[in-house]
Write a protein that holds these residues in place. Structure first.
Motif, short mmCIF file in Angstrom:
data_model
loop_
_atom_site.label_atom_id
_atom_site.label_comp_id
_atom_site.label_asym_id
_atom_site.label_seq_id
_atom_site.Cartn_x
_atom_site.Cartn_y
_atom_site.Cartn_z
N ASP A 39 32.57 48.64 43.38
CA ASP A 39 32.65 49.19 42.01
C ASP A 39 33.18 50.62 42.02
OD1 ASP A 39 31.74 46.85 40.97
OD2 ASP A 39 29.65 47.48 40.82
N GLU A 40 32.86 51.36 43.08
CA GLU A 40 33.38 52.73 43.18
C GLU A 40 34.88 52.70 43.50
OE1 GLU A 40 35.00 56.11 44.71
OE2 GLU A 40 34.43 54.60 46.20
N ILE A 41 35.26 51.79 44.39
CA ILE A 41 36.68 51.72 44.81
C ILE A 41 37.58 51.39 43.63
CG2 ILE A 41 38.31 50.30 46.14
CD1 ILE A 41 36.06 50.21 48.34
N VAL A 42 37.18 50.46 42.77
CA VAL A 42 38.09 50.07 41.67
C VAL A 42 38.28 51.20 40.66
CG1 VAL A 42 37.85 47.56 41.76
CG2 VAL A 42 36.23 48.89 40.44
N THR A 43 37.36 52.16 40.65
CA THR A 43 37.55 53.28 39.71
C THR A 43 38.72 54.17 40.14
OG1 THR A 43 36.06 54.77 40.90
CG2 THR A 43 35.07 53.36 39.19
N ARG A 50 43.92 46.63 38.92
CA ARG A 50 42.71 46.31 39.67
C ARG A 50 43.03 45.65 41.01
NH1 ARG A 50 37.30 45.92 37.87
NH2 ARG A 50 36.23 44.18 38.88
N ARG A 51 44.13 44.92 41.06
CA ARG A 51 44.44 44.21 42.31
C ARG A 51 44.82 45.18 43.43
NH1 ARG A 51 48.49 39.96 40.67
NH2 ARG A 51 48.69 39.58 42.86
N SER A 52 45.05 46.45 43.09
CA SER A 52 45.30 47.45 44.12
C SER A 52 44.09 47.61 45.04
CB SER A 52 45.64 48.81 43.50
OG SER A 52 46.77 48.70 42.69
N LEU A 55 42.89 45.18 49.32
CA LEU A 55 42.67 45.43 50.75
C LEU A 55 41.28 46.00 51.01
CD1 LEU A 55 46.12 46.80 52.00
CD2 LEU A 55 45.21 44.51 52.23
N PRO A 56 40.86 47.06 50.29
CA PRO A 56 39.50 47.54 50.55
C PRO A 56 38.43 46.49 50.26
CG PRO A 56 40.61 48.91 48.88
CD PRO A 56 41.62 47.95 49.43
#
Ligand code: FES
Length: 200
Positions: A39-43, A50-52, A55-56
């Motif tokens: 949830d933190e990464i998608v911010t 969002r598809r960026s 990989l993470p």
């Protein structure tokens, strides 16, 4: 008759994909801790990108259960908002995503020209000989998996081994292999000499 007179009609061997989709595996969802990380990464990305975070997200799956299963792929596709095929494409493209269980230490030996000229092939052979496995296999104790990889970005210090996708061991010679294996068994990642990236 095929489009070329010398070429037999039908699907030639080179035209067959060797891609193997991972087993479905058990039901998958992130633990609360991994979900919080996701949830933190998608911010970090715009809402329509969002598809960026794909990989993470896949690294988080691997961190949680060691390898990536079909159910994990479907779960990540749902979270990211893309198709399962999109995720499968990424998983099958990158060698750092494992679709089968691997050992505690994944030893990725660079086989690209610089390391190859410095004897990387013999390093792989020695690793496999000591562990009684072939490349892409895991030893009987589940401790080591040996893989061959392309350039790991430390060409001036080859042959290079990447351990668990994050740690580097450099200037490795075939005769150093027993010491490396023993060092990892006894001291873990502290046994590695790499000056690149993360070293614990
Ligand atoms: S050729 Fe091996 S790290 Fe670049």
């Amino acid at each position: 008759m095929s489009f070329h007179p010398q070429m037999p009609y039908g699907t030639p061997a080179w035209h067959k994909s060797e891609r193997k989709l991972p087993d479905e595996g058990p039901a998958f969802e992130f633990t609360a801790e991994q979900k919080a990380k996701f949830d933190e990464i998608v911010t970090r990305y715009p809402a329509d990108r969002r598809r960026s975070a794909l990989l993470p997200a896949l690294y988080l799956v691997q961190e949680q259960q060691g390898h990536i299963t079909g159910n994990a792929i479907a779960y990540v596709a749902g979270l990211i908002g893309c198709s399962r095929a999109d995720v499968e494409d990424v998983v099958s493209y990158y060698v750092m995503f494992f679709t089968q269980p691997v050992g505690k230490y994944v030893l990725g030996v660079c086989r690209t020209l610089g390391c190859a000229l410095n004897g990387a092939g013999r390093v792989t052979e020695e690793l496999c000989r000591h562990l009684h496995i072939a490349p892409n296999e895991t030893d009987a104790t589940g401790t080591f998996t040996v893989m061959e990889m392309e350039c790991l970005g430390a060409c001036d210090r080859g042959p290079v081994i990447m351990v668990n996708n994050e740690h580097w061991h450099e200037c490795q010679r075939p005769e150093d292999v027993p010491q490396l294996l023993e060092g990892l068994r006894e001291r873990g990642l502290a046994a590695l000499s790499g000056c690149h990236l993360k070293k614990e």
